[in-house]
Each structure stands twice: as C-alpha cells, then as structure tokens.
Design a protein around this motif. Structure first.
Motif, PDB file in Angstrom:
ATOM      1  N   ASP A 255       1.366  -1.431   0.146  1.00 23.90           N
ATOM      2  CA  ASP A 255       0.157   0.223  -0.446  1.00 23.90           C
ATOM      3  C   ASP A 255       0.669   1.372  -0.005  1.00 23.90           C
ATOM      4  OD1 ASP A 255      -1.832   1.901   0.721  1.00 23.90           O
ATOM      5  OD2 ASP A 255      -2.334   1.378   2.330  1.00 23.90           O
ATOM      6  N   PRO A 256       1.064   1.363  -1.420  1.00 22.96           N
ATOM      7  CA  PRO A 256       2.192   2.795  -1.133  1.00 22.96           C
ATOM      8  C   PRO A 256       1.650   4.194  -0.324  1.00 22.96           C
ATOM      9  CG  PRO A 256       1.295   2.634  -3.549  1.00 22.96           C
ATOM     10  CD  PRO A 256       0.841   1.013  -2.794  1.00 22.96           C
ATOM     11  N   PHE A 257       0.348   4.400  -0.480  1.00 23.62           N
ATOM     12  CA  PHE A 257      -0.274   5.640  -0.009  1.00 23.62           C
ATOM     13  C   PHE A 257       0.093   5.623   1.457  1.00 23.62           C
ATOM     14  CE2 PHE A 257      -2.761   5.235  -3.720  1.00 23.62           C
ATOM     15  CZ  PHE A 257      -2.473   5.947  -4.353  1.00 23.62           C
ATOM     16  N   MET A 258      -0.242   4.125   2.095  1.00 22.96           N
ATOM     17  CA  MET A 258       0.358   3.871   3.836  1.00 22.96           C
ATOM     18  C   MET A 258       1.816   4.180   3.573  1.00 22.96           C
ATOM     19  SD  MET A 258      -0.373   3.694   6.854  1.00 22.96           S
ATOM     20  CE  MET A 258       0.476   4.197   7.820  1.00 22.96           C
ATOM     21  N   GLU A 259       2.863   4.027   3.039  1.00 29.30           N
ATOM     22  CA  GLU A 259       4.283   4.357   2.849  1.00 29.30           C
ATOM     23  C   GLU A 259       4.641   5.213   3.243  1.00 29.30           C
ATOM     24  OE1 GLU A 259       8.102   2.075   1.621  1.00 29.30           O
ATOM     25  OE2 GLU A 259       6.466   0.824   2.880  1.00 29.30           O
ATOM     26  N   LYS A 260       3.452   6.430   1.772  1.00 27.80           N
ATOM     27  CA  LYS A 260       4.162   7.921   2.076  1.00 27.80           C
ATOM     28  C   LYS A 260       3.715   8.546   3.230  1.00 27.80           C
ATOM     29  CE  LYS A 260       4.993  11.726   0.122  1.00 27.80           C
ATOM     30  NZ  LYS A 260       6.580  12.038   0.201  1.00 27.80           N
ATOM     31  N   LEU A 261       2.549   7.933   4.070  1.00 25.74           N
ATOM     32  CA  LEU A 261       2.562   8.181   4.959  1.00 25.74           C
ATOM     33  C   LEU A 261       3.976   7.915   6.173  1.00 25.74           C
ATOM     34  CD1 LEU A 261      -1.514   7.474   5.867  1.00 25.74           C
ATOM     35  CD2 LEU A 261      -0.280  10.090   4.896  1.00 25.74           C
ATOM     36  N   LEU A 262       4.515   6.910   6.204  1.00 25.86           N
ATOM     37  CA  LEU A 262       5.294   6.054   7.692  1.00 25.86           C
ATOM     38  C   LEU A 262       6.304   6.780   7.107  1.00 25.86           C
ATOM     39  CD1 LEU A 262       5.283   4.030   9.114  1.00 25.86           C
ATOM     40  CD2 LEU A 262       6.226   2.694   7.092  1.00 25.86           C
ATOM     41  N   ILE A 263       6.404   6.943   5.772  1.00 22.93           N
ATOM     42  CA  ILE A 263       7.789   7.715   5.681  1.00 22.93           C
ATOM     43  C   ILE A 263       7.753   9.379   6.496  1.00 22.93           C
ATOM     44  CG2 ILE A 263       9.502   9.191   4.360  1.00 22.93           C
ATOM     45  CD1 ILE A 263       8.139   6.748   2.103  1.00 22.93           C
ATOM     46  N   GLU A 264       6.798  10.083   6.241  1.00 20.80           N
ATOM     47  CA  GLU A 264       7.321  11.700   6.165  1.00 20.80           C
ATOM     48  C   GLU A 264       6.480  11.227   8.067  1.00 20.80           C
ATOM     49  OE1 GLU A 264       7.526  14.008   4.962  1.00 20.80           O
ATOM     50  OE2 GLU A 264       7.466  13.076   2.963  1.00 20.80           O
ATOM     51  N   CYS A 265       5.116  10.527   8.418  1.00 18.58           N
ATOM     52  CA  CYS A 265       5.621  10.972  10.158  1.00 18.58           C
ATOM     53  C   CYS A 265       7.339   9.819  10.302  1.00 18.58           C
ATOM     54  CB  CYS A 265       4.580   9.206  10.787  1.00 18.58           C
ATOM     55  SG  CYS A 265       4.792   8.563  11.969  1.00 18.58           S
ATOM     56  N   THR A 266       7.472   8.843  10.124  1.00 13.34           N
ATOM     57  CA  THR A 266       8.579   8.933  10.538  1.00 13.34           C
ATOM     58  C   THR A 266      10.122   9.655  10.873  1.00 13.34           C
ATOM     59  OG1 THR A 266       8.521   5.988  10.103  1.00 13.34           O
ATOM     60  CG2 THR A 266      11.181   6.785  10.107  1.00 13.34           C
ATOM     61  N   LEU A 267      10.199  10.373   9.059  1.00 12.83           N
ATOM     62  CA  LEU A 267      10.760  11.653   9.460  1.00 12.83           C
ATOM     63  C   LEU A 267      10.624  12.740  10.657  1.00 12.83           C
ATOM     64  CD1 LEU A 267      11.388  11.873   5.608  1.00 12.83           C
ATOM     65  CD2 LEU A 267      12.775  11.005   7.698  1.00 12.83           C
ATOM     66  N   GLU A 268       9.561  13.120  11.151  1.00  7.43           N
ATOM     67  CA  GLU A 268       8.879  14.046  11.515  1.00  7.43           C
ATOM     68  C   GLU A 268       9.233  13.396  13.230  1.00  7.43           C
ATOM     69  OE1 GLU A 268       5.450  16.543  13.496  1.00  7.43           O
ATOM     70  OE2 GLU A 268       5.187  16.249  11.390  1.00  7.43           O
ATOM     71  N   LEU A 269       9.050  12.374  13.515  1.00 12.22           N
ATOM     72  CA  LEU A 269       9.411  11.685  14.628  1.00 12.22           C
ATOM     73  C   LEU A 269      11.229  11.717  14.726  1.00 12.22           C
ATOM     74  CD1 LEU A 269       7.664   8.292  14.632  1.00 12.22           C
ATOM     75  CD2 LEU A 269       6.843  10.033  15.835  1.00 12.22           C
ATOM     76  N   PHE A 270      11.785  11.253  13.961  1.00 14.64           N
ATOM     77  CA  PHE A 270      13.156  11.600  13.706  1.00 14.64           C
ATOM     78  C   PHE A 270      13.451  13.434  14.752  1.00 14.64           C
ATOM     79  CE2 PHE A 270      13.981   8.148  10.579  1.00 14.64           C
ATOM     80  CZ  PHE A 270      14.288   7.056  11.776  1.00 14.64           C
ATOM     81  N   LYS A 271      12.697  14.063  13.459  1.00 12.80           N
ATOM     82  CA  LYS A 271      13.392  15.318  13.508  1.00 12.80           C
ATOM     83  C   LYS A 271      12.758  15.601  15.255  1.00 12.80           C
ATOM     84  CE  LYS A 271      12.604  20.213  11.562  1.00 12.80           C
ATOM     85  NZ  LYS A 271      11.723  21.070  10.885  1.00 12.80           N
ATOM     86  N   ALA A 272      12.081  15.653  16.235  1.00 10.63           N
ATOM     87  CA  ALA A 272      11.591  16.002  17.175  1.00 10.63           C
ATOM     88  C   ALA A 272      12.216  15.012  18.183  1.00 10.63           C
ATOM     89  CB  ALA A 272      10.020  15.204  17.283  1.00 10.63           C
TER      90      ALA A 272
END
Length: 754
Positions: A255-272
C-alpha cells in the motif's frame, strides 16, 4: 487446541514439529533444541525458521562476504558513517550531508505475483533507507527476464514493471536508472533488484538497536495481516521446480499511500528526537525486528504479541511472527518521549501501539494473552544462525567454455554485411530503447533529478544552493560472469564506476546484489566465491568500500541456474550538478575521441550473442589502474566544462555508444576507423567516447596526457547519418525508429498493460 507455551514445550519434549516443512534441516532443528535446552515452541520454531532461512541469515554466503569487511571504510571524502551489517550503507558526501544507498532482491515473489512482488520490493528497500534516518530521494530497478518473445516474459514483465512504477510513482520517488536485460536463463526466474538512495545530515543518522531498560517498543504503520506469511524468507530460500515454485505462501501486498504516510511520519519522529532505535519490518517481519533490535542492544526485550494490531483476528502467534505484511516499522522510545511519539503518529494518521519494552536481561520474551510463547537468546535468532562452508569446485565444463572463443566466429566480409550486423546489434532486445519500461516511471518528480534513463548514470541534486549531487549506476553482464566469475564481477564494478565518472561524479562507494543459482551446487558456489573475490580485490585496488548489499540464491528452475548475475551499484558525488556531462551529441563538427585501448575482445559480447547466438571464450581484460585514471580524467573534464558529450563503452561497444549518442538529439557522426569491425563491436573495458568542441580540443588532449589516458581521434559529429569509414551510412532517424520499436512490437502499447 492447547497453546504451545514455553512451559508446555518443556513438558512435551517428544512433540512432533513441522521443522522440515518450514525449511529447517535436521541438524538445524537439533541445534535449536540445544540452544534452548528443550524443544522450541511453535512460535519459536516459526522465528528460527524464517530468521535462519537463506534469505535472512546468509548462511551459505557469510564465509565469503566477510572479505568485504576487510576493505578500508574510507572514501575520497572521509569515513563511511555506516557500513555492512546496518540496514543500509551511509557515506559522507561533504557539506554536512550523507547519502545512504542499498540494493536488494525480490526475485521469487515477483515470479509468483509479478505486480505485488515488484511493488513490495520497492517498498522494502525504501524502508531500509528510511530506517537510517534518511529521506528517500530516488529508486532504481535492475531487471532480468527470459527472452523478449517468451510466454513467461509476457506474463511477468508487464506486471513487474507496473509494480515498480505503481509503487514508486505513488510514493513520489523518481526512478533514475536501472537495467532491462533478456536471457534464456531467466525464464521462470526473473530478477527484480531494487535500489534506493536517501539523503540525510550527519547528525540525523539512526541505527537499529534496542538499549535502555524500560524504554518502550512501539510498532507503528499498517496492521499485520496474513499476506506474506513466510513470504520472501521462504520463497527466496528454495529452488523452483520446472512446474513453478514448490511453495506458494502469499506474496506481500503493498500500500504505497500508507508507506508515504509512514515516511513522513518517521522523518518527523526523527526530527522531534523521540526515537532511540528503529528497525523496518521486511523479510521475516516481527521475528526479524524484535530479535535484531534486541540482539544489537545492551539488554533484552519483552513483547506482548496480543497487542499487535491485526487485519485478521484469526492469526495465530506463529503467523503473526512470520507475517511479512508491508508498511510497518518498530521503534524504541524513551518513556518521557512516548506521548510526543504517539502525537506525531496521530497527526499522520499512522496507527502506533506499545507492544513491549526493553529489559535488563539477555532474553527475548514474547507473551500471548499472558502466557509465554517465546523465550530465546535474541542473538541466536538474529545473528548466530548456521554458517555453512558449502563445497565448491571449478566446474568441469568451465575450461571447454573458455576455450570456445568468439575468434572462430565468421565476421562480416562486405560493407553490406557490416551495416546489417550494426543494425542487428543496435536494435536487439538488450540494446533497444527501454522507453516502454521507463515511460511508466516518473523520473523527475521532486524536481531534483538532473539525469535519468537512458543516460549512463542517474544524477540527483542534494543541495539546491551549492548544486551538490550524487550519481548512481547499476550494471552487470551475466555472460561475462559465466565465462569468468572473477573477471565478470570486476567488469560489472568498473562499468558502474565508469558510468558514474562519465557524468562528472567522483565514485565513492559500492552496494551489490549477488544473484546466483543454488548454493547446494558446487558449480554455483564456485561462481559465487570467484565473483565475491573479484569484487573485493577490485574495490581494494580502486579504494572504494562495499557498504552493504544482498545475496539472492536459488535462482534457478529445476537444474538450470541463471547466468551468475552480480549486480553492482556505484555511487559518486558531483560538487555541482550544473557541470554534469550528458551522452548525446549536440553540435556539428565536434571532435570524436575514443579514450582507452580497443582490443580484439568479442567473447561474451553483444555481437557474438545477437549475430551468432554464441557464448564462450574469455571476457575482456580488466585494467583497474586504467579505469581509475580514466575516471579521474572525466571528473576533471567535467569541472573544466570542456566536453560536450560523453558515453561509456560497454554492451554493444562503439556501435551502441555512437548510436545512442546520435539518437539523443538527432545529430549524426562520421567515423574513421582503423578496423571497422573490431572498433565497432569489441567490448574492451576502460573506454569512453567523448565529443569535444574544436575550441576545447587541445586542452582536452593535454588533460588526457596528464592523466595517462590513451586517446584516438575517430571522427566528427554532424549531419543526419552515422557514416562508418566510407563503407556504409545509416540514417539516424530511421535507425532510431527501429531501435524504439523493438519492445513495443512484442509487448504492444504501454496503455494496453496499464
């Protein structure tokens, strides 16, 4: 039915278990019992079976891969920041930036279920890059199929290409390069290798480990389902029979749309700054993530498996642990950061659940509804699996194969025959235009693609202000590797190395995807040992590290293995992408200069294959010092902006290089060659065709002399034809049309397969 708990397993030592059906050998099952001091529970057996599979444990290749760890981990720009053993290699490219890249295989799943097999191959490699703390910025896809007109190719190729494009396009990642190769040995066993490149700042690097007792273990992303139970870990660890795969577990569904959310979510988790450790869930799913995180940490882990969000409530503990459902990540989070972690996941509509915590002990303990179903030393699952020193020996047929050189093959004796063979080579399936494939990929999304197919290497801008960028190429000629695996692997490396340098980028690091037949075949293991040795020796001499990669065994149908296919990816850095060099002729009257030495080397060549259907002899010789000098020349020439066009010479030799350079902008060339046949079709390594404007000619010749690179003047650009030594002339537009029509003539229009 009684739950098979640790307590139950201890009291029922003679209980029969399906270890053989799960791919374990008798001695492996016995070793598990020795490690645990009892028989394993069903859940433990599931974990060991997938983690000790060939795909996950590298049990047949470890002894040969260790040699890559002996290579210096420095690049011309500094140290490797993360190397072999991590999710992906990370290298310093200057200005505070680092790049992570890796290539992996998804071969057998893509044969069983072409679309989903290829799509989830892209998804998996993207998560490997993400887990390092990087934003994925580009993908590539080296592909191998049976003959273009084979029924099996008609079945798998459209689905595989659609899967690669569909998933990557939905993620918004440009596909900047790769390969499409056809050969009889890939019938029934296509190769789907996927590469991803990511960019990060040095301080954003994250590694996979679970440390700090009391830290929470959080599973986030998609729910766990029954798709991919055993998945790639089982499929990629067994040979297909002539009738098809002997095991058909569900291929993962992406499900690439779920993966896109996962990418953005993970990058924000890293940034935080709320992530202490992270691991993607790919092959072996939760079995891999839990055991690898715990094994790499300084304690143990306790997991409550019934907290795992499910798409199918009927799944057993064994199935949950083996499921390879996509778009999932596991993070280790300090308690004080848990609320912030969960808030970010909610923002991105990504489900996140605490499933366990890091413990003081040295055990991985997994409970199911309050009862313990797993209690194991995590390292025994993740890292201390079986290691085999498979027997290998030079095949009895190798000498005869090498003695059967292309020198004996009849050569064209008239200008008409020379022209006909020129056209045959240029329009053959392996040399023909691959737009049927690449037009299904978005190559320019994100706006940072500087070069993409059909250029020699893909180039991506990293920093908009300075123009800093990276170039990547993947290559392998399986015919060369069959003739001599040692030299064949080196030829794959130097072709990628040269392709990167031709754009103006300095080669820095290597990743590889080593695709071979069954490791239980001594002939195959000899090929593998020779190829890895050749790759290691060449990297040592060129001074570039292998930062990671993948081994894919059991690529054969029945007793017929594929051509040994050690795909090599090289990444390089270019200080300013505005200085990149393209392959197409652009002006009239530019000098055509051939760099490097051309020899009578036709064994394993495209000419021998296409014109005569022949494979035999010795592949072209490799001169690593000459390759290094040639690369240095091309990097300096790009910085000086004195080259109008440059194209590496490899498959198809000068014939192919001139044709492709002419096709790009419709500008022809007149060639003056000493021996038109050898000059056109030889595939000697270490060569580049450059077009140099008159005003820069003297400066370029002087620069080549400074770098000790041999140079020959072979003609001029211009006109609408390719004219060869006055012997024949071919209209560029007509030849380009024939070159473009090869794949569509067999595969039909793209829209028919969309």
């Amino acid at each position: 039915m009684t739950l098979d708990t640790v307590e139950h397993a201890s009291s029922t030592p003679d209980h029969q278990q399906p270890w053989a059906e799960l791919g374990l050998k008798p001695d492996e099952y016995q070793r598990i019992r020795e490690i645990l001091g009892r028989r394993p529970t069903g859940a433990e057996l599931a974990m060991y079976s997938v983690m000790w599979s060939e795909h996950c444990s590298y049990k047949s290749s470890k002894v040969h891969l260790r040699k890559f760890g002996e290579l210096p981990q420095e690049t011309p720009l500094g140290k490797t920041l993360a190397g072999i053993g991590e999710n992906a290699g990370v290298i310093d490219i200057g200005q505070g930036y680092a790049v992570t890249f890796k290539v992996e295989s998804h071969n057998h799943p893509s044969y069983v279920e072409p679309y989903q097999g290829a799509a989830t191959g892209i998804g998996g490699i993207v998560r490997d890059i993400l887990a390092m703390g990087a934003r994925p910025v580009a993908v590539m896809d080296p592909l191998r199929f049976g003959p273009l007109d084979a029924p099996d190719t008609a079945r798998v190729l459209p689905g595989i290409v659609a899967g690669v494009g569909g998933y990557g396009n939905c993620l918004g990642l440009p596909n900047i390069g790769g390969e499409v190769v056809f050969d009889e040995t890939y019938v029934g066993n296509p190769l789907v290798n996927a590469l991803c490149v990511g960019v990060l700042r040095h301080e954003d690097l994250h590694l996979a480990h679970a440390s700090g007792a009391g830290n929470k273990v959080v599973l986030y992303g998609a729910r766990t389902g029954g798709d991919g139970i055993g998945g790639v870990s089982v499929l990629a660890s067994e040979t297909f029979t002539d009738e098809g795969p002997t095991k058909r577990p569900s291929v993962q569904v992406g499900d690439p749309f779920m993966e896109k959310l996962l990418i953005e979510c993970t990058l924000e988790l890293f940034k935080a700054g709320v992530v202490a450790g992270i691991q993607d869930l790919g092959g072996a799913g939760l079995s891999c993530a839990t055991s690898e995180l715990a094994s790499a940490g300084d304690g143990g882990m306790h997991v409550e498996l019934d907290q795992v969000p499910l798409r199918d409530a009927t799944l057993s503990p064994e199935e949950i642990l083996m499921s390879e459902s996509q778009e999932r990540m596991m993070a280790v989070v300090e308690p004080q950061h848990l609320a912030a972690f969960m808030d970010i996941c909610r923002k991105w509509d990504v489900e996140a659940v605490v499933v366990g915590e890091v413990t003081d002990g040295d055990r991985l303990v997994i409970d199911w509804h309050g009862e313990t179903v797993v209690d194991v030393p995590p390292r025994s699952v993740a890292h201390d699996g079986p290691v085999y020193e498979r027997p290998y020996a030079r095949p009895t047929w190798q000498d005869d194969l090498q003695a059967d050189g292309a020198e004996k093959l009849p050569r064209p004796t008239s200008p008409e025959a020379l022209r006909e063979q020129f056209e045959q080579v240029v329009t053959s399936p392996n040399m023909a235009d691959k737009s049927w494939v690449t037009h299904q990929y978005d190559r320019y999304v994100l706006g940072n693609t500087v070069l993409a197919q059909p250029e020699d290497a893909g180039v991506v801008r990293v920093d908009e202000e300075t123009g800093l960028g990276v170039a990547v190429s993947t290559d392998c000629n399986g015919r060369f590797a069959k003739l001599d695996p040692y030299a064949g692997a080196q030829l794959a490396l130097v072709e990628s190395y040269r392709n990167v340098a031709v754009t103006g980028a300095q080669p820095l690091a290597v990743t590889d995807c080593l695709n071979f037949g069954s490791p239980e075949d001594p002939d195959v293991m000899w090929q593998f040992e020779r190829a890895t040795h050749g790759l290691k020796d060449a990297c040592a001499e060129l001074g570039i590290p292998v930062t990671g990669g993948n081994v894919s065994f059991y690529n054969q149908t029945g007793d017929t293995p594929i051509l040994p296919t050690p795909v090599v990816g090289v990444l390089g850095v270019i200080q300013d992408v505005r200085q990149r060099v393209t392959q197409g002729f652009r002006t009239e009257g530019a000098h055509l200069l051939l760099l490097g030495e051309t020899r009578d080397e036709l064994s394993g060549s495209t000419w021998a294959d296409v014109v005569h259907g022949h494979l035999g002899g010795l592949p072209p010789a490799v001169d690593l010092d000459a390759e290094r000098r040639l690369a240095a020349l091309m990097v300096d020439a790009a910085k000086s902006a004195i080259v109008e066009a440059a194209h590496d010479l490899s498959d198809g030799g000068l014939a192919m290089a001139v044709a492709e350079a002419a096709f790009r902008n419709g500008v022809g060339a007149t060639l003056e060659l000493e021996d038109p046949f050898i000059d056109l079709f030889s595939e000697s390594a270490g060569r580049v065709l450059v077009a140099v404007p008159e005003d820069n000619h003297e400066e370029f010749v002087s620069l080549a002399e400074q770098h000790g690179v041999e140079l020959a003047s072979i003609g001029r650009t211009g006109g609408a034809q390719i004219v060869v030594d006055g012997r024949f002339a071919i209209d560029v537009a007509q030849l380009r049309e024939a070159w473009r029509s090869t794949l569509p003539a067999v595969l039909g229009s793209i829209s028919a397969h969309a």
